[in-house]
Design a protein around this motif. Sequence first.
Motif, short mmCIF file in Angstrom:
data_model
loop_
_atom_site.label_atom_id
_atom_site.label_comp_id
_atom_site.label_asym_id
_atom_site.label_seq_id
_atom_site.Cartn_x
_atom_site.Cartn_y
_atom_site.Cartn_z
N LEU A 296 0.37 -4.01 -8.03
CA LEU A 296 0.09 -3.46 -6.71
C LEU A 296 -1.33 -2.93 -6.63
O LEU A 296 -2.00 -3.10 -5.61
CB LEU A 296 1.09 -2.35 -6.37
CG LEU A 296 2.52 -2.80 -6.10
CD1 LEU A 296 3.44 -1.61 -6.01
CD2 LEU A 296 2.59 -3.63 -4.83
N SER A 297 -1.79 -2.30 -7.69
CA SER A 297 -3.15 -1.76 -7.71
C SER A 297 -4.18 -2.88 -7.62
O SER A 297 -5.18 -2.77 -6.92
CB SER A 297 -3.39 -0.93 -8.96
OG SER A 297 -2.55 0.20 -8.96
N ARG A 298 -3.94 -3.98 -8.33
CA ARG A 298 -4.86 -5.13 -8.27
C ARG A 298 -4.87 -5.73 -6.87
O ARG A 298 -5.92 -6.09 -6.36
CB ARG A 298 -4.46 -6.20 -9.30
CG ARG A 298 -4.94 -5.90 -10.69
CD ARG A 298 -4.85 -7.10 -11.60
NE ARG A 298 -3.53 -7.71 -11.64
CZ ARG A 298 -2.56 -7.38 -12.48
NH1 ARG A 298 -2.75 -6.41 -13.36
NH2 ARG A 298 -1.40 -7.98 -12.45
N ARG A 299 -3.70 -5.87 -6.25
CA ARG A 299 -3.63 -6.43 -4.89
C ARG A 299 -4.35 -5.55 -3.88
O ARG A 299 -4.95 -6.05 -2.95
CB ARG A 299 -2.18 -6.58 -4.45
CG ARG A 299 -1.53 -7.84 -4.94
CD ARG A 299 -0.24 -8.03 -4.22
NE ARG A 299 0.81 -8.20 -5.20
CZ ARG A 299 2.08 -7.99 -5.01
NH1 ARG A 299 2.52 -7.59 -3.85
NH2 ARG A 299 2.96 -8.20 -5.96
N ALA A 300 -4.25 -4.24 -4.06
CA ALA A 300 -4.84 -3.31 -3.11
C ALA A 300 -6.35 -3.17 -3.30
O ALA A 300 -7.03 -2.72 -2.39
CB ALA A 300 -4.17 -1.94 -3.23
N GLN B 182 3.96 -2.28 -15.04
CA GLN B 182 3.43 -3.58 -14.66
C GLN B 182 3.43 -3.75 -13.14
O GLN B 182 2.48 -4.30 -12.57
CB GLN B 182 4.22 -4.71 -15.32
CG GLN B 182 3.97 -4.80 -16.80
CD GLN B 182 4.90 -5.77 -17.49
OE1 GLN B 182 5.94 -6.16 -16.95
NE2 GLN B 182 4.54 -6.16 -18.70
N ARG B 183 4.46 -3.26 -12.48
CA ARG B 183 4.52 -3.33 -11.02
C ARG B 183 3.37 -2.52 -10.42
O ARG B 183 2.70 -2.96 -9.50
CB ARG B 183 5.86 -2.81 -10.53
CG ARG B 183 6.05 -2.94 -9.04
CD ARG B 183 7.44 -2.44 -8.69
NE ARG B 183 7.76 -2.73 -7.33
CZ ARG B 183 8.61 -3.65 -6.92
NH1 ARG B 183 9.24 -4.40 -7.80
NH2 ARG B 183 8.84 -3.83 -5.65
N HIS B 184 3.15 -1.33 -10.94
CA HIS B 184 2.05 -0.49 -10.48
C HIS B 184 0.71 -1.21 -10.67
O HIS B 184 -0.14 -1.20 -9.76
CB HIS B 184 2.05 0.85 -11.23
CG HIS B 184 0.93 1.74 -10.83
ND1 HIS B 184 -0.18 1.89 -11.62
CD2 HIS B 184 0.74 2.49 -9.72
CE1 HIS B 184 -1.01 2.73 -11.00
NE2 HIS B 184 -0.48 3.10 -9.86
N GLN C 110 0.83 -1.20 0.00
CA GLN C 110 0.00 0.00 0.00
C GLN C 110 0.87 1.26 0.00
O GLN C 110 0.56 2.23 -0.70
CB GLN C 110 -0.95 0.00 1.20
CG GLN C 110 -2.04 -1.04 1.08
CD GLN C 110 -2.86 -1.19 2.35
OE1 GLN C 110 -2.57 -0.58 3.37
NE2 GLN C 110 -3.89 -2.02 2.28
N VAL C 111 1.95 1.23 0.77
CA VAL C 111 2.86 2.37 0.79
C VAL C 111 3.49 2.56 -0.59
O VAL C 111 3.53 3.67 -1.13
CB VAL C 111 3.96 2.20 1.86
CG1 VAL C 111 5.05 3.25 1.71
CG2 VAL C 111 3.35 2.24 3.26
N GLU C 112 3.96 1.46 -1.19
CA GLU C 112 4.58 1.55 -2.52
C GLU C 112 3.58 2.05 -3.56
O GLU C 112 3.90 2.91 -4.39
CB GLU C 112 5.16 0.20 -2.93
CG GLU C 112 5.90 0.26 -4.25
CD GLU C 112 6.54 -1.06 -4.65
OE1 GLU C 112 7.06 -1.10 -5.77
OE2 GLU C 112 6.49 -2.03 -3.86
N ALA C 113 2.36 1.53 -3.53
CA ALA C 113 1.35 1.97 -4.49
C ALA C 113 1.07 3.47 -4.33
O ALA C 113 0.93 4.19 -5.33
CB ALA C 113 0.06 1.16 -4.31
#
Length: 141
Positions: free
Chosen positions: A133-137, A128-130, A95-98
């Motif tokens: 992370l967005s899907r996970r969050a 792709q990393r973004h 969440q912090v990284e996103a």
Amino acid sequence: MEQHDDAFTPPDAQRARRLRTHEALLRITDRHARGEHRTRWADQRMPMPPADAVRTVADLAAGSVVPQEGEPAVDQDDLTAALTLVPWAREEFDQVEAGLLQMAKGRGMTWQEIAFGLGLGTSQAARQRHERLSRRAAPDA
């Protein structure tokens, strides 16, 4: 429908996981909190943040931090508790990284600049990393 603890009610795996996660955090805080974390635990019964609890057990188990006088040695239950907390700590860090990625884009950084900051080779890898992370969050649909 009200949940009953009997032989005919299926177990609630999510509830059991939440309880185990909470107990893991309390165990590590009670046994290994130091400094500010120890003070907050003693004064307010406020447990350590999950990432700090995991790091504390890892450092003590590895020997890179010496136990304080009277502090119990890390045991198998401490290691199990730390492992239990890893998904929670990872979720918080994701969440912090996103959030950082959103702020970087919002302030005009390019994907290439973001990729450099993350140590990734391409702007595509950063995008792709973004997306991951967005899907996970995102809340479960």
